[in-house]
Motif scaffolding. Structure first.
Motif, PDB file in Angstrom:
ATOM      1  N   ALA A  18      27.658  42.431  45.164  1.00 27.60           N
ATOM      2  CA  ALA A  18      27.437  41.819  46.481  1.00 27.60           C
ATOM      3  C   ALA A  18      28.571  40.849  46.814  1.00 27.60           C
ATOM      4  CB  ALA A  18      26.084  41.110  46.522  1.00 27.60           C
ATOM      5  N   ALA A  19      29.007  40.087  45.820  1.00 25.60           N
ATOM      6  CA  ALA A  19      30.100  39.124  46.051  1.00 25.60           C
ATOM      7  C   ALA A  19      31.410  39.843  46.391  1.00 25.60           C
ATOM      8  CB  ALA A  19      30.275  38.225  44.831  1.00 25.60           C
ATOM      9  N   TYR A  20      31.713  40.926  45.686  1.00 23.17           N
ATOM     10  CA  TYR A  20      32.900  41.711  46.046  1.00 23.17           C
ATOM     11  C   TYR A  20      32.747  42.273  47.461  1.00 23.17           C
ATOM     12  CZ  TYR A  20      35.340  41.947  41.520  1.00 23.17           C
ATOM     13  OH  TYR A  20      36.050  41.661  40.391  1.00 23.17           O
ATOM     14  N   HIS A  21      31.586  42.847  47.741  1.00 24.41           N
ATOM     15  CA  HIS A  21      31.350  43.462  49.048  1.00 24.41           C
ATOM     16  C   HIS A  21      31.553  42.442  50.174  1.00 24.41           C
ATOM     17  CE1 HIS A  21      29.250  46.688  51.436  1.00 24.41           C
ATOM     18  NE2 HIS A  21      29.353  45.699  52.312  1.00 24.41           N
ATOM     19  N   LEU A  22      31.072  41.233  49.963  1.00 24.24           N
ATOM     20  CA  LEU A  22      31.138  40.185  50.987  1.00 24.24           C
ATOM     21  C   LEU A  22      32.439  39.375  50.929  1.00 24.24           C
ATOM     22  CD1 LEU A  22      27.435  39.047  50.681  1.00 24.24           C
ATOM     23  CD2 LEU A  22      28.462  40.332  52.579  1.00 24.24           C
ATOM     24  N   LYS A  23      33.365  39.818  50.089  1.00 22.01           N
ATOM     25  CA  LYS A  23      34.681  39.183  49.941  1.00 22.01           C
ATOM     26  C   LYS A  23      34.581  37.732  49.474  1.00 22.01           C
ATOM     27  CE  LYS A  23      36.842  42.446  52.977  1.00 22.01           C
ATOM     28  NZ  LYS A  23      37.545  42.758  54.173  1.00 22.01           N
ATOM     29  N   LYS A  24      33.603  37.468  48.616  1.00 25.96           N
ATOM     30  CA  LYS A  24      33.471  36.152  47.995  1.00 25.96           C
ATOM     31  C   LYS A  24      34.234  36.105  46.678  1.00 25.96           C
ATOM     32  CE  LYS A  24      29.034  35.133  50.130  1.00 25.96           C
ATOM     33  NZ  LYS A  24      27.591  34.862  49.905  1.00 25.96           N
ATOM     34  N   LEU A  25      34.765  37.258  46.265  1.00 29.09           N
ATOM     35  CA  LEU A  25      35.607  37.381  45.083  1.00 29.09           C
ATOM     36  C   LEU A  25      36.926  38.017  45.500  1.00 29.09           C
ATOM     37  CD1 LEU A  25      33.065  38.679  42.393  1.00 29.09           C
ATOM     38  CD2 LEU A  25      34.172  36.430  42.457  1.00 29.09           C
ATOM     39  N   PRO A  26      37.993  37.801  44.719  1.00 28.13           N
ATOM     40  CA  PRO A  26      39.285  38.415  45.054  1.00 28.13           C
ATOM     41  C   PRO A  26      39.163  39.930  45.186  1.00 28.13           C
ATOM     42  CG  PRO A  26      39.502  36.912  43.188  1.00 28.13           C
ATOM     43  CD  PRO A  26      38.046  37.036  43.472  1.00 28.13           C
ATOM     44  N   GLN A  27      39.757  40.479  46.201  1.00 26.81           N
ATOM     45  CA  GLN A  27      39.667  41.909  46.488  1.00 26.81           C
ATOM     46  C   GLN A  27      40.732  42.672  45.709  1.00 26.81           C
ATOM     47  OE1 GLN A  27      37.051  43.223  48.826  1.00 26.81           O
ATOM     48  NE2 GLN A  27      36.489  41.304  47.844  1.00 26.81           N
ATOM     49  N   SER A  28      40.546  42.692  44.394  1.00 22.66           N
ATOM     50  CA  SER A  28      41.466  43.421  43.526  1.00 22.66           C
ATOM     51  C   SER A  28      40.739  43.751  42.233  1.00 22.66           C
ATOM     52  CB  SER A  28      42.712  42.587  43.229  1.00 22.66           C
ATOM     53  OG  SER A  28      42.391  41.521  42.351  1.00 22.66           O
ATOM     54  N   GLU A  29      41.399  44.557  41.406  1.00 26.85           N
ATOM     55  CA  GLU A  29      40.812  44.951  40.140  1.00 26.85           C
ATOM     56  C   GLU A  29      41.191  43.998  39.012  1.00 26.85           C
ATOM     57  OE1 GLU A  29      41.320  49.187  39.372  1.00 26.85           O
ATOM     58  OE2 GLU A  29      41.453  49.509  41.530  1.00 26.85           O
ATOM     59  N   ARG A  30      41.698  42.832  39.319  1.00 25.62           N
ATOM     60  CA  ARG A  30      42.098  41.895  38.271  1.00 25.62           C
ATOM     61  C   ARG A  30      40.874  41.308  37.575  1.00 25.62           C
ATOM     62  NH1 ARG A  30      41.012  36.721  39.014  1.00 25.62           N
ATOM     63  NH2 ARG A  30      41.056  35.726  41.044  1.00 25.62           N
ATOM     64  N   VAL A  31      41.077  40.810  36.363  1.00 24.87           N
ATOM     65  CA  VAL A  31      39.990  40.219  35.590  1.00 24.87           C
ATOM     66  C   VAL A  31      39.627  38.867  36.199  1.00 24.87           C
ATOM     67  CG1 VAL A  31      39.323  39.331  33.323  1.00 24.87           C
ATOM     68  CG2 VAL A  31      40.678  41.431  33.488  1.00 24.87           C
ATOM     69  N   LEU A  32      38.336  38.666  36.412  1.00 25.29           N
ATOM     70  CA  LEU A  32      37.849  37.407  36.985  1.00 25.29           C
ATOM     71  C   LEU A  32      37.862  36.297  35.946  1.00 25.29           C
ATOM     72  CD1 LEU A  32      34.726  38.800  38.890  1.00 25.29           C
ATOM     73  CD2 LEU A  32      36.936  38.173  39.877  1.00 25.29           C
ATOM     74  N   THR A  33      38.002  35.073  36.410  1.00 22.84           N
ATOM     75  CA  THR A  33      37.916  33.922  35.518  1.00 22.84           C
ATOM     76  C   THR A  33      36.446  33.588  35.261  1.00 22.84           C
ATOM     77  OG1 THR A  33      37.857  32.272  37.283  1.00 22.84           O
ATOM     78  CG2 THR A  33      40.061  32.972  36.502  1.00 22.84           C
ATOM     79  N   SER A  34      36.199  32.825  34.225  1.00 25.94           N
ATOM     80  CA  SER A  34      34.836  32.372  33.926  1.00 25.94           C
ATOM     81  C   SER A  34      34.256  31.618  35.110  1.00 25.94           C
ATOM     82  CB  SER A  34      34.818  31.459  32.696  1.00 25.94           C
ATOM     83  OG  SER A  34      35.239  32.152  31.570  1.00 25.94           O
ATOM     84  N   GLU A  35      35.063  30.755  35.705  1.00 22.66           N
ATOM     85  CA  GLU A  35      34.611  29.961  36.847  1.00 22.66           C
ATOM     86  C   GLU A  35      34.226  30.844  38.027  1.00 22.66           C
ATOM     87  OE1 GLU A  35      36.747  26.930  39.831  1.00 22.66           O
ATOM     88  OE2 GLU A  35      36.702  26.238  37.748  1.00 22.66           O
ATOM     89  N   GLU A  36      35.055  31.839  38.333  1.00 16.25           N
ATOM     90  CA  GLU A  36      34.739  32.751  39.439  1.00 16.25           C
ATOM     91  C   GLU A  36      33.405  33.461  39.190  1.00 16.25           C
ATOM     92  OE1 GLU A  36      39.085  34.178  41.122  1.00 16.25           O
ATOM     93  OE2 GLU A  36      38.390  34.976  39.195  1.00 16.25           O
TER      94      GLU A  36
END
Length: 170
Positions: A18-36
């Motif tokens: 849902a967060a990716y869909h709503l662009k609340k996360l970076p729009q890429s395939e990179r590894v997310l940080t713990s904080e994100e």
């Protein structure tokens, strides 16, 4: 269009989707940080009283609502929701397209263990680090699953209710 991401618990991969869909996360395939990961709404926050509830996450940039649902082990939840939706569409003459997208195939073992330790056993000190590690392992698959879900929604079809099992993300 209505999007509903679903899996066992409804609080980890579905929240990330849902967060990716709503662009609340970076729009890429990179590894997310713990904080994100830990700042994603509803991530590791839902409890057993939330199973079976549609959780609203927001409206996407095309005006479509995005929901999640935890279905536990019950594989009949999504088919039942699909049949109910079709019944309501016929009865009330509406043709809103609904996409059910299963995020379960993206779940790695550390996330399963971490979810059990954190949500069931209430041992966050062990569970949360495993959840973060698992989320980092699968975030690229979740991102691609969301992109595929959105692309599938654009394809014209006769059915207004589409169920995506997403087995290719195992």
């Amino acid at each position: 269009m209505i999007y509903i991401y679903n899996d066992f618990g409804g609080t980890h991969t579905t929240s990330l989707a849902a967060a990716y869909h709503l662009k609340k996360l970076p729009q890429s395939e990179r590894v997310l940080t713990s904080e994100e990961i830990l700042n994603v709404p509803y991530f590791n926050q839902l409890t057993k009283k939330d199973f079976g509830k549609l959780i609203f996450h927001g409206i996407d940039d095309e005006g479509n609502p995005v929901y999640t649902i935890g279905r536990k082990r019950n594989k009949l939840v999504v088919p039942a929701l699909k049949e109910l939706t079709i019944l309501l569409q016929h009865r009330f003459h509406f043709d809103e397209k609904i996409i059910f997208s299963n995020t379960s195939p993206t779940v790695p073992i550390p996330m399963s263990i971490g979810g059990f330790l954190s949500r069931t056993m209430k041992i966050d000190s062990l569970g949360v680090p495993l959840l973060v590690r698992g989320a980092q392992q699968c975030c690229d698959n979740i991102y691609r699953l969301v992109e595929n879900t959105k692309e599938t929604a654009k394809i014209p079809c006769r059915d207004n209710v589409i169920v995506l099992e997403n087995e290719m993300y195992k």
